[in-house]
Design a protein around this motif. Structure first.
Motif, mmCIF file in Angstrom:
data_model
loop_
_atom_site.group_PDB
_atom_site.id
_atom_site.type_symbol
_atom_site.label_atom_id
_atom_site.label_comp_id
_atom_site.label_asym_id
_atom_site.label_seq_id
_atom_site.Cartn_x
_atom_site.Cartn_y
_atom_site.Cartn_z
ATOM 1 N N ALA A 183 56.689 -53.028 47.361
ATOM 2 C CA ALA A 183 55.980 -51.812 47.762
ATOM 3 C C ALA A 183 55.705 -50.973 46.514
ATOM 4 O O ALA A 183 56.512 -50.940 45.582
ATOM 5 C CB ALA A 183 56.805 -51.020 48.764
ATOM 6 N N GLU A 184 54.566 -50.301 46.510
ATOM 7 C CA GLU A 184 54.160 -49.478 45.374
ATOM 8 C C GLU A 184 54.088 -48.009 45.772
ATOM 9 O O GLU A 184 53.621 -47.677 46.853
ATOM 10 C CB GLU A 184 52.774 -49.885 44.879
ATOM 11 N N LEU A 185 54.530 -47.170 44.857
ATOM 12 C CA LEU A 185 54.357 -45.730 44.988
ATOM 13 C C LEU A 185 53.556 -45.289 43.776
ATOM 14 O O LEU A 185 53.994 -45.461 42.636
ATOM 15 C CB LEU A 185 55.705 -45.013 45.038
ATOM 16 N N ARG A 186 52.380 -44.777 44.027
ATOM 17 C CA ARG A 186 51.493 -44.383 42.934
ATOM 18 C C ARG A 186 51.606 -42.889 42.664
ATOM 19 O O ARG A 186 51.961 -42.112 43.535
ATOM 20 C CB ARG A 186 50.051 -44.768 43.266
ATOM 21 N N TRP A 187 51.294 -42.539 41.449
ATOM 22 C CA TRP A 187 51.351 -41.147 41.002
ATOM 23 C C TRP A 187 50.278 -40.321 41.694
ATOM 24 O O TRP A 187 49.185 -40.807 41.889
ATOM 25 C CB TRP A 187 51.135 -41.116 39.486
ATOM 26 N N PRO A 188 50.560 -39.126 42.093
ATOM 27 C CA PRO A 188 51.834 -38.419 41.964
ATOM 28 C C PRO A 188 52.822 -38.879 43.042
ATOM 29 O O PRO A 188 52.420 -39.219 44.145
ATOM 30 C CB PRO A 188 51.455 -36.959 42.152
ATOM 31 N N PHE A 189 54.067 -38.918 42.699
ATOM 32 C CA PHE A 189 55.106 -39.447 43.582
ATOM 33 C C PHE A 189 55.448 -38.434 44.675
ATOM 34 O O PHE A 189 56.437 -37.713 44.596
ATOM 35 C CB PHE A 189 56.358 -39.794 42.799
ATOM 36 N N GLN A 190 54.623 -38.394 45.721
ATOM 37 C CA GLN A 190 54.771 -37.406 46.789
ATOM 38 C C GLN A 190 56.033 -37.595 47.616
ATOM 39 O O GLN A 190 56.663 -36.632 48.019
ATOM 40 C CB GLN A 190 53.549 -37.440 47.711
ATOM 41 N N GLN A 191 56.411 -38.824 47.909
ATOM 42 C CA GLN A 191 57.568 -39.105 48.758
ATOM 43 C C GLN A 191 58.578 -39.967 48.012
ATOM 44 O O GLN A 191 59.054 -40.972 48.517
ATOM 45 C CB GLN A 191 57.112 -39.757 50.053
ATOM 46 N N LEU A 192 58.917 -39.543 46.810
ATOM 47 C CA LEU A 192 59.766 -40.314 45.923
ATOM 48 C C LEU A 192 61.145 -40.563 46.505
ATOM 49 O O LEU A 192 61.632 -41.687 46.491
ATOM 50 C CB LEU A 192 59.871 -39.621 44.562
ATOM 51 N N MET A 193 61.789 -39.531 47.015
ATOM 52 C CA MET A 193 63.147 -39.689 47.537
ATOM 53 C C MET A 193 63.176 -40.710 48.675
ATOM 54 O O MET A 193 64.053 -41.583 48.721
ATOM 55 C CB MET A 193 63.679 -38.327 48.015
ATOM 56 N N GLU A 194 62.232 -40.615 49.577
ATOM 57 C CA GLU A 194 62.155 -41.555 50.693
ATOM 58 C C GLU A 194 61.907 -42.985 50.184
ATOM 59 O O GLU A 194 62.530 -43.935 50.640
ATOM 60 C CB GLU A 194 61.032 -41.146 51.640
#
Length: 77
Positions: free
Chosen positions: A62-73
């Motif tokens: 899974a990828e989280l792209r910048w800006p990291f809106q839901q980083l903790m989750e």
């Protein structure tokens, strides 16, 4: 413990901000974070050149792209 990869490239100020954000998260379980310089891999450079920083969760890609809106989750899954 979960494994994550932070895709980055040299002289990327956003990548440094992303790294700092990851380290500041109050996690219950530790994570392993590997830095991946996309400039070392032509395929990664072509795909992610304008997208870094990108955080990738190893267990499911899974990828989280910048800006990291839901980083903790994202880090807790």
């Amino acid at each position: 413990m979960s494994d994550f990869y932070l895709l980055s490239k040299p002289n990327c100020g956003l990548c440094q901000q992303a790294l700092l954000q990851v380290h500041q998260q109050p996690l219950e379980q530790p994570v392993t974070l590997a830095m991946v310089d996309i400039s070392d891999d032509p395929a990664l450079l072509e795909e992610y050149a304008n997208l870094v920083p990108v955080l990738i969760r190893a267990k499911d890609d899974a990828e989280l792209r910048w800006p990291f809106q839901q980083l903790m989750e994202f880090l807790s899954q």
